[in-house]
Motif scaffolding. Structure first.
Motif, PDB file in Angstrom:
ATOM      1  N   ARG A  57       0.869  -1.167   0.000  1.00 44.61           N
ATOM      2  CA  ARG A  57       0.000   0.000   0.000  1.00 44.61           C
ATOM      3  C   ARG A  57       0.906   1.217   0.000  1.00 44.61           C
ATOM      4  NH1 ARG A  57      -2.899  -0.107   5.260  1.00 44.61           N
ATOM      5  NH2 ARG A  57      -4.727  -1.151   4.445  1.00 44.61           N
ATOM      6  N   ARG A  58       0.563   2.206  -0.816  1.00 44.60           N
ATOM      7  CA  ARG A  58       1.413   3.387  -0.900  1.00 44.60           C
ATOM      8  C   ARG A  58       0.866   4.454   0.040  1.00 44.60           C
ATOM      9  NH1 ARG A  58       2.209   4.137  -6.592  1.00 44.60           N
ATOM     10  NH2 ARG A  58       3.976   2.741  -6.430  1.00 44.60           N
ATOM     11  N   LEU A  59       1.742   5.004   0.861  1.00 44.00           N
ATOM     12  CA  LEU A  59       1.338   6.020   1.827  1.00 44.00           C
ATOM     13  C   LEU A  59       2.220   7.246   1.658  1.00 44.00           C
ATOM     14  CD1 LEU A  59       1.127   3.907   5.098  1.00 44.00           C
ATOM     15  CD2 LEU A  59      -0.761   4.541   3.632  1.00 44.00           C
ATOM     16  N   ARG A  60       1.670   8.388   2.018  1.00 36.64           N
ATOM     17  CA  ARG A  60       2.468   9.602   2.048  1.00 36.64           C
ATOM     18  C   ARG A  60       2.481  10.080   3.497  1.00 36.64           C
ATOM     19  NH1 ARG A  60      -0.007  13.091  -2.161  1.00 36.64           N
ATOM     20  NH2 ARG A  60       0.860  11.744  -3.749  1.00 36.64           N
ATOM     21  N   VAL A  61       3.663  10.268   4.043  1.00 37.97           N
ATOM     22  CA  VAL A  61       3.802  10.617   5.457  1.00 37.97           C
ATOM     23  C   VAL A  61       4.578  11.908   5.576  1.00 37.97           C
ATOM     24  CG1 VAL A  61       4.409   9.728   7.710  1.00 37.97           C
ATOM     25  CG2 VAL A  61       4.138   8.167   5.826  1.00 37.97           C
ATOM     26  N   ARG A  62       4.076  12.778   6.448  1.00 38.51           N
ATOM     27  CA  ARG A  62       4.809  14.000   6.722  1.00 38.51           C
ATOM     28  C   ARG A  62       5.955  13.684   7.679  1.00 38.51           C
ATOM     29  NH1 ARG A  62       0.931  18.247   7.538  1.00 38.51           N
ATOM     30  NH2 ARG A  62       0.239  17.317   5.605  1.00 38.51           N
ATOM     31  N   LEU A  63       7.137  14.155   7.359  1.00 35.99           N
ATOM     32  CA  LEU A  63       8.300  13.924   8.220  1.00 35.99           C
ATOM     33  C   LEU A  63       8.384  15.049   9.245  1.00 35.99           C
ATOM     34  CD1 LEU A  63      10.920  12.806   5.575  1.00 35.99           C
ATOM     35  CD2 LEU A  63       9.438  11.390   6.975  1.00 35.99           C
ATOM     36  N   PRO A  64       8.986  14.848  10.389  1.00 34.42           N
ATOM     37  CA  PRO A  64       9.624  13.610  10.854  1.00 34.42           C
ATOM     38  C   PRO A  64       8.611  12.539  11.241  1.00 34.42           C
ATOM     39  CG  PRO A  64       9.639  15.272  12.564  1.00 34.42           C
ATOM     40  CD  PRO A  64       9.084  15.929  11.347  1.00 34.42           C
ATOM     41  N   ALA A  65       9.032  11.290  11.027  1.00 37.68           N
ATOM     42  CA  ALA A  65       8.124  10.175  11.299  1.00 37.68           C
ATOM     43  C   ALA A  65       8.907   8.985  11.819  1.00 37.68           C
ATOM     44  CB  ALA A  65       7.384   9.802  10.020  1.00 37.68           C
ATOM     45  N   ILE A  66       8.169   8.080  12.445  1.00 38.59           N
ATOM     46  CA  ILE A  66       8.760   6.820  12.903  1.00 38.59           C
ATOM     47  C   ILE A  66       8.147   5.714  12.067  1.00 38.59           C
ATOM     48  CG2 ILE A  66       9.004   5.262  14.870  1.00 38.59           C
ATOM     49  CD1 ILE A  66       8.830   7.601  16.703  1.00 38.59           C
ATOM     50  N   ALA A  67       8.969   4.798  11.603  1.00 38.57           N
ATOM     51  CA  ALA A  67       8.453   3.686  10.811  1.00 38.57           C
ATOM     52  C   ALA A  67       9.020   2.395  11.357  1.00 38.57           C
ATOM     53  CB  ALA A  67       8.838   3.859   9.349  1.00 38.57           C
ATOM     54  N   THR A  68       8.177   1.373  11.457  1.00 42.29           N
ATOM     55  CA  THR A  68       8.664   0.080  11.907  1.00 42.29           C
ATOM     56  C   THR A  68       8.754  -0.861  10.717  1.00 42.29           C
ATOM     57  OG1 THR A  68       6.483  -0.805  12.377  1.00 42.29           O
ATOM     58  CG2 THR A  68       7.570   0.406  14.134  1.00 42.29           C
ATOM     59  N   VAL A  69       9.685  -1.779  10.828  1.00 48.06           N
ATOM     60  CA  VAL A  69      10.015  -2.689   9.733  1.00 48.06           C
ATOM     61  C   VAL A  69       9.772  -4.097  10.225  1.00 48.06           C
ATOM     62  CG1 VAL A  69      11.971  -3.561   8.426  1.00 48.06           C
ATOM     63  CG2 VAL A  69      11.714  -1.115   8.772  1.00 48.06           C
ATOM     64  N   ASP A  70       9.073  -4.901   9.445  1.00 47.32           N
ATOM     65  CA  ASP A  70       8.924  -6.301   9.851  1.00 47.32           C
ATOM     66  C   ASP A  70       9.542  -7.216   8.803  1.00 47.32           C
ATOM     67  OD1 ASP A  70       7.086  -6.451   7.860  1.00 47.32           O
ATOM     68  OD2 ASP A  70       5.346  -6.390   9.151  1.00 47.32           O
ATOM     69  N   THR A  71       9.223  -8.493   8.894  1.00 47.79           N
ATOM     70  CA  THR A  71       9.955  -9.452   8.071  1.00 47.79           C
ATOM     71  C   THR A  71       9.609  -9.369   6.591  1.00 47.79           C
ATOM     72  OG1 THR A  71       8.292 -10.997   8.825  1.00 47.79           O
ATOM     73  CG2 THR A  71      10.456 -11.188   9.802  1.00 47.79           C
ATOM     74  N   SER A  72       8.632  -8.539   6.217  1.00 46.94           N
ATOM     75  CA  SER A  72       8.347  -8.425   4.788  1.00 46.94           C
ATOM     76  C   SER A  72       9.293  -7.438   4.107  1.00 46.94           C
ATOM     77  CB  SER A  72       6.891  -8.011   4.576  1.00 46.94           C
ATOM     78  OG  SER A  72       6.579  -6.906   5.371  1.00 46.94           O
ATOM     79  N   ALA A  73      10.114  -6.741   4.884  1.00 49.98           N
ATOM     80  CA  ALA A  73      11.113  -5.851   4.294  1.00 49.98           C
ATOM     81  C   ALA A  73      12.252  -6.695   3.724  1.00 49.98           C
ATOM     82  CB  ALA A  73      11.638  -4.901   5.357  1.00 49.98           C
ATOM     83  N   PRO A  74      13.062  -6.124   2.822  1.00 48.45           N
ATOM     84  CA  PRO A  74      14.178  -6.884   2.259  1.00 48.45           C
ATOM     85  C   PRO A  74      15.120  -7.395   3.352  1.00 48.45           C
ATOM     86  CG  PRO A  74      13.987  -4.733   1.209  1.00 48.45           C
ATOM     87  CD  PRO A  74      12.920  -4.792   2.231  1.00 48.45           C
ATOM     88  N   ALA A  75      15.679  -8.574   3.109  1.00 47.40           N
ATOM     89  CA  ALA A  75      16.553  -9.198   4.113  1.00 47.40           C
ATOM     90  C   ALA A  75      17.816  -8.369   4.302  1.00 47.40           C
ATOM     91  CB  ALA A  75      16.900 -10.607   3.676  1.00 47.40           C
ATOM     92  N   ALA A  76      18.354  -8.444   5.513  1.00 48.61           N
ATOM     93  CA  ALA A  76      19.538  -7.649   5.839  1.00 48.61           C
ATOM     94  C   ALA A  76      20.777  -8.257   5.207  1.00 48.61           C
ATOM     95  CB  ALA A  76      19.699  -7.587   7.350  1.00 48.61           C
ATOM     96  N   ARG A  77      21.745  -7.387   4.899  1.00 50.35           N
ATOM     97  CA  ARG A  77      23.003  -7.880   4.355  1.00 50.35           C
ATOM     98  C   ARG A  77      23.798  -8.563   5.463  1.00 50.35           C
ATOM     99  NH1 ARG A  77      25.245  -2.098   2.712  1.00 50.35           N
ATOM    100  NH2 ARG A  77      23.070  -1.967   2.124  1.00 50.35           N
TER     101      ARG A  77
END
Lengths: 426, 269
Positions: free
Chosen positions: B159-179
């Protein structure tokens, strides 16, 4: 048909009188036009005809099933009508409220929501002297019509365009309004990724309560302040935390049994004050079309899976593209090098949870069937009628996989063209 | 490569990543937390952004080892806000974020140790008055103080969202895997240890914490008046439930049946 049992005294009298010329006819009529096996004798005794009961067994011996199952078939339609035996419960003056905000995924109560309503009932009905009421808060339109059967006493439907799409700020503002006006004793939300988990965390922060998250058990406990204690999962599911039940509870699925024995009023209520309008800082632009080929197999919704029966691989890949399906494969197809390893479905590969799983030329090894356990609908295309995949499938088509896939591609392309035409016309 | 792994231009963006101590699910050794590592990965893929790491907790050898896991992803320094064990880290993090004023704060959805309720980002957002979004999958672009981001939904949807900064965002396991974490940079990375007064989390001491019990499996309860029905339901095999088999049909008829099912289920788009 009326629920009342109409008695015909004359017929009953004939049925009692074995010497009456119409006795047998009347008996048959009363017995639902079946052979009468049991009737009231002239002295009020029940008489039985042992020759009329039972059925012929496989060896030609008459068998009598005394469990009542075969007898039930003889009883007439009126008595077999299944009656709704659930108790109707109406709570007019609730001592307190337990608010539930169900996810309503797809506009209906999910099983998780029903479990949560079961938990809410447990909290509300603990003291039979002062029962509480369960309040469900719904955003926007819904398709559910069995709120009462799920255990809802009061239904608050919040409508307005400020709740369309992803609008957590507006939703929380509305919940805060509900909290001010109704002041529920408990807030219960499903701890799901879809919405309840996020909404509940926002709500707990806004209300200044320390929520219990990942709750899977709630028990009565006289030692705690609230009279209840809950068990929650902590540290990525490796520990259990036992604590007093707070006001905001985010519960996991199967935290309690859903309601099945009672029916409730689900009486619609409204807020006396209007909802506040919040200036949102998060704007929903809408869902994005995702390329199905890039979706990870575990979370794909629609999988076209190929096995040993697929001979023309170009045809298969083309079909997956046209259908918009994520590609999967059985172990054989992967071992033979037709598909990459990360596309393998099954115990050694990925456990999938697709809504529709189409298995093309997969006979269904037990490891593969394990991997597709949680799929909702399975379609099998196979040459072998007796294979395990066909037994598992909701729809099995016996035939050549290639030809059927090609036909399916043609059909879908035709459907797409029709849709295109309709869109142009509109 | 997943569609959302493209790097976006975020020149001059100041990104803070809150990292925690992870715990390996099998060996129970400390490690970099998976979701936090994904948050670091996402911050590093934002081209032109300056990334700073922040951790509030104890400073001992075990924790240092775990935090070096993040440094090994290619970051020079981590700010360590030193706290007592079992301390409430919300006040100190709020203060630190207010002072450093990043435009975007990234963190994992849920910790791997402790209470792991996942409420911390929301508490910080409330204290700072910033918006918070969960399940961040990608940052598409940042312009004029507004970020366009993709939020991960179940079933691989976005889902595409537009957020006014500053903002906090949380990342779960659907984000790209870490290097991977590289050993050299992990050794060379520096710790900026800042002792802070810590507030004890009083509620935590009243809770009883024990290893997780296995959850009881729900039984299938059949409500029926007759004992025979209940027995049949208990003894019945679960499979073999009403599947339809089409035999001796032309490919077109078979395709039509499959097409109908696909349409009913709503998977054809």
């Amino acid at each position: 048909m009326s629920e009342l049992v109409r008695r015909d005294p004359r017929k009953e009298w004939i049925a009692r009188n074995r010497l009456h010329p119409q006795h047998l006819e009347v008996l048959a009529e009363i017995g639902g036009n079946a052979v009468a096996t049991e009737w009231m004798g002239p002295n009020g005794l029940m008489r039985r005809n042992p020759h009329a009961v039972g059925f012929m067994g496989p060896n030609g011996i008459r068998r009598i099933d005394r469990s009542g199952a075969s007898h039930a078939a003889h009883t007439n339609a009126r008595s077999t009508q299944s009656q709704d035996s659930r108790r109707q419960v109406t709570i007019n003056t609730p001592a307190f409220m337990v608010a539930v905000v169900p996810d309503m995924a797809g506009g209906r109560l999910s099983p998780h929501d029903r479990d949560l309503l079961g938990l809410a009932r447990q909290l509300a009905d603990a003291d039979p002297e002062n029962p509480g009421a369960v309040l469900a808060i719904i955003y926007g339109e819904h398709k559910e019509n069995a709120f009462g059967e799920a255990g809802v006493d009061r239904l608050l439907s919040l409508e307005g365009e400020q709740f369309d799409g992803y609008t957590p700020e507006n939703r929380i503002a509305a919940l805060q309004g509900v909290d001010r006006e109704i002041a529920p004793r408990y807030w219960l939300l499903p701890d799901s990724t879809v919405g309840g988990g996020e909404l509940g965390r926002r709500l707990s922060v806004r209300l200044g309560e320390r929520a219990a998250t990942q709750v899977w058990q709630v028990e009565a406990d006289s030692d705690s302040d609230t009279g209840w204690r809950c068990t929650t999962r902590g540290a990525a599911g490796t520990t259990d935390i036992v604590r007093a039940l707070p006001r905001v509870v985010l519960a996991l699925a199967e935290c309690a049994d859903p309601i099945s024995e009672t029916r409730h009023a689900a009486e619609p209520i409204e807020l006396s004050r209007g909802l506040p309008n919040v200036l949102g800082r998060i704007e929903d632009i809408g869902e994005v079309a995702v390329d199905p080929a890039s979706v990870s197999l575990a979370e794909a919704e629609f999988i076209l899976s190929a096995g040993n029966g697929v001979k023309d691989w170009d045809n298969y890949h083309h079909a997956a593209e046209v259908l918009g399906a994520t590609k999967g494969a059985s172990r054989v197809a992967v071992d033979d090098g037709h598909m990459p390893r990360d596309r393998q479905v099954g115990a050694t590969g990925t456990w999938v949870s697709a809504k529709v799983y189409v298995a093309v030329g997969i006979s269904g090894a037990i490891q593969h069937l394990q991997g597709i356990q949680s799929c909702e609908k399975v379609v099998a295309i196979n040459l072998d009628e007796g294979c395990d995949m066909v037994k598992r499938a909701d729809l099995a088509v016996i035939g050549d996989a290639n030809a059927i896939l090609a036909a399916l591609v043609t059909r879908v392309e035709q459907y797409r063209a029709e849709q295109e035409e309709n869109r142009d016309a509109a | 490569m997943p569609p959302d792994a493209q790097s976006s231009s975020a020149t001059g963006l100041n990104v803070a990543v809150l990292v925690s101590i992870g715990r390996h699910p099998l060996t129970a050794r400390t490690r970099r937390a998976d979701q936090d590592a994904r948050a670091v990965e996402m911050a590093l893929t934002l081209s032109g952004a300056s990334v700073s790491l922040m951790h509030a907790g104890q400073h001992d050898s075990d924790n240092e080892e775990a935090i070096r896991g993040y440094l090994g992803m290619g970051i020079d320094e981590v700010r360590l806000l030193e706290q007592m064990p079992q301390a409430d880290v919300v006040p100190v993090l709020t203060e630190a974020l207010r002072a450093s004023a990043p435009q975007l704060v990234l963190t994992g959805t849920r910790a791997e140790t402790g209470e792991a309720s996942g409420i911390l980002p929301y508490l910080l957002a409330e204290a700072l008055g910033w918006p918070v979004i969960n399940g961040l999958a990608a940052v598409e672009k940042v312009e004029k103080g507004v970020a366009t981001v993709l939020q991960a939904l179940p079933r691989g949807k976005r889902r595409r969202l537009r957020v006014r900064l500053p903002a906090i965002a949380t990342v779960d396991t659907s984000a790209p895997a870490a290097r991977q974490s590289a050993f050299g940079p992990a050794r060379r990375g520096e710790f900026d240890v800042q002792p802070h007064a810590s507030e004890a989390d009083s509620a935590l001491t009243q809770w009883q914490i024990q290893p997780a019990r296995k959850r009881p499996k729900r039984l299938k309860i059949v409500k029926s008046s007759s004992a025979r029905d209940r027995f049949k339901a208990a003894a019945a095999k679960s499979d073999g439930g009403g599947g339809q088999t089409l035999n001796d049909v032309t490919p077109e008829q078979g395709a039509e049946a499959i097409f109908k099912l696909l349409r009913e289920e709503g998977v054809l788009r």
